[in-house]
Enzyme design. Structure first.
Site, mmCIF file in Angstrom:
data_model
loop_
_atom_site.group_PDB
_atom_site.id
_atom_site.type_symbol
_atom_site.label_atom_id
_atom_site.label_comp_id
_atom_site.label_asym_id
_atom_site.label_seq_id
_atom_site.Cartn_x
_atom_site.Cartn_y
_atom_site.Cartn_z
ATOM 1 N N SER A 240 5.728 -50.208 28.281
ATOM 2 C CA SER A 240 6.329 -49.349 27.270
ATOM 3 C C SER A 240 6.738 -47.990 27.822
ATOM 4 O O SER A 240 6.764 -47.777 29.024
ATOM 5 C CB SER A 240 5.417 -49.177 26.055
ATOM 6 O OG SER A 240 4.233 -48.486 26.432
ATOM 7 N N THR B 218 12.867 -51.243 25.864
ATOM 8 C CA THR B 218 11.420 -51.265 25.799
ATOM 9 C C THR B 218 11.026 -50.789 24.409
ATOM 10 O O THR B 218 11.856 -50.762 23.505
ATOM 11 C CB THR B 218 10.791 -50.413 26.927
ATOM 12 O OG1 THR B 218 9.377 -50.622 26.942
ATOM 13 C CG2 THR B 218 11.116 -48.936 26.787
ATOM 14 N N TYR B 219 9.791 -50.403 24.230
ATOM 15 C CA TYR B 219 9.346 -49.806 22.970
ATOM 16 C C TYR B 219 8.599 -48.528 23.291
ATOM 17 O O TYR B 219 8.132 -48.332 24.418
ATOM 18 C CB TYR B 219 8.463 -50.779 22.168
ATOM 19 C CG TYR B 219 7.190 -51.189 22.872
ATOM 20 C CD1 TYR B 219 5.994 -50.488 22.653
ATOM 21 C CD2 TYR B 219 7.172 -52.255 23.755
ATOM 22 C CE1 TYR B 219 4.826 -50.856 23.299
ATOM 23 C CE2 TYR B 219 6.005 -52.624 24.394
ATOM 24 C CZ TYR B 219 4.839 -51.931 24.170
ATOM 25 O OH TYR B 219 3.681 -52.292 24.814
ATOM 26 N N GLY C 4 4.430 -49.605 33.092
ATOM 27 C CA GLY C 4 4.592 -51.002 33.470
ATOM 28 C C GLY C 4 5.839 -51.208 34.311
ATOM 29 O O GLY C 4 6.222 -50.344 35.108
ATOM 30 N N ALA C 5 6.487 -52.340 34.114
ATOM 31 C CA ALA C 5 7.670 -52.678 34.908
ATOM 32 C C ALA C 5 8.775 -51.630 34.776
ATOM 33 O O ALA C 5 9.536 -51.398 35.717
ATOM 34 C CB ALA C 5 8.199 -54.053 34.501
ATOM 35 N N ALA C 6 8.860 -50.959 33.626
ATOM 36 C CA ALA C 6 9.881 -49.924 33.426
ATOM 37 C C ALA C 6 9.724 -48.770 34.415
ATOM 38 O O ALA C 6 10.697 -48.064 34.700
ATOM 39 C CB ALA C 6 9.826 -49.401 31.999
#
Length: 131
Positions: free
Chosen positions: A25, A57-58, A73-75
């Site tokens: 996120s 994303t959120y 995370g991946a972001a």
């Protein structure tokens, strides 16, 4: 007919952190979320001005007043601390709603302080066919 329209955006926010090992996120200062009419866990699009990356994303609320914008995370692979980003939220709208349509636009400075908040009325002139 339903259309997906810009609901609100935070323009030129500066990333303050990137945490690859968080479960995912985008953490944003709670105060800025409220000003931009974004809710915790709302889906957003993020555009990185520095490298051109675009992703969805959120958001999760960060500590109020900290001016935090943290990719998690991946972001976290999509930006680096210091990069400028645009965070965009959308809303489904009926054509009948467009005559009163006014997206929220938040512009921030290099320290993520709000410079201006507008409820754009420029878009309304494009929907005059509905009046």
């Amino acid at each position: 007919m339903q259309r997906i329209m810009l609901k609100s955006k935070i323009h030129r926010a500066v990333l303050t952190n990137a945490n690859l090992y968080y479960e995912g996120s985008f953490t944003i200062d709670s105060e800025l979320l409220e000003e931009a009419d974004m809710l915790p866990y709302e889906k957003v699009s993020v555009v990185n001005i520095n490298n051109g990356a675009r992703f969805e994303t959120y958001v999760i609320p960060g500590e109020r007043g900290k001016k935090e914008f943290c990719l998690n995370g991946a972001a976290a692979r999509k930006g680096a601390v210091g990069d400028e980003v645009i965070i965009i939220s959308y809303s489904m709208m009926n054509d009948d709603d467009l005559k009163d349509y006014k997206p929220v636009v938040i512009l921030v400075d290099k320290n993520n302080n709000i410079i201006s908040k507008t409820h754009s009325t420029e878009a309304n002139k494009h929907f005059s066919r509905n009046t």
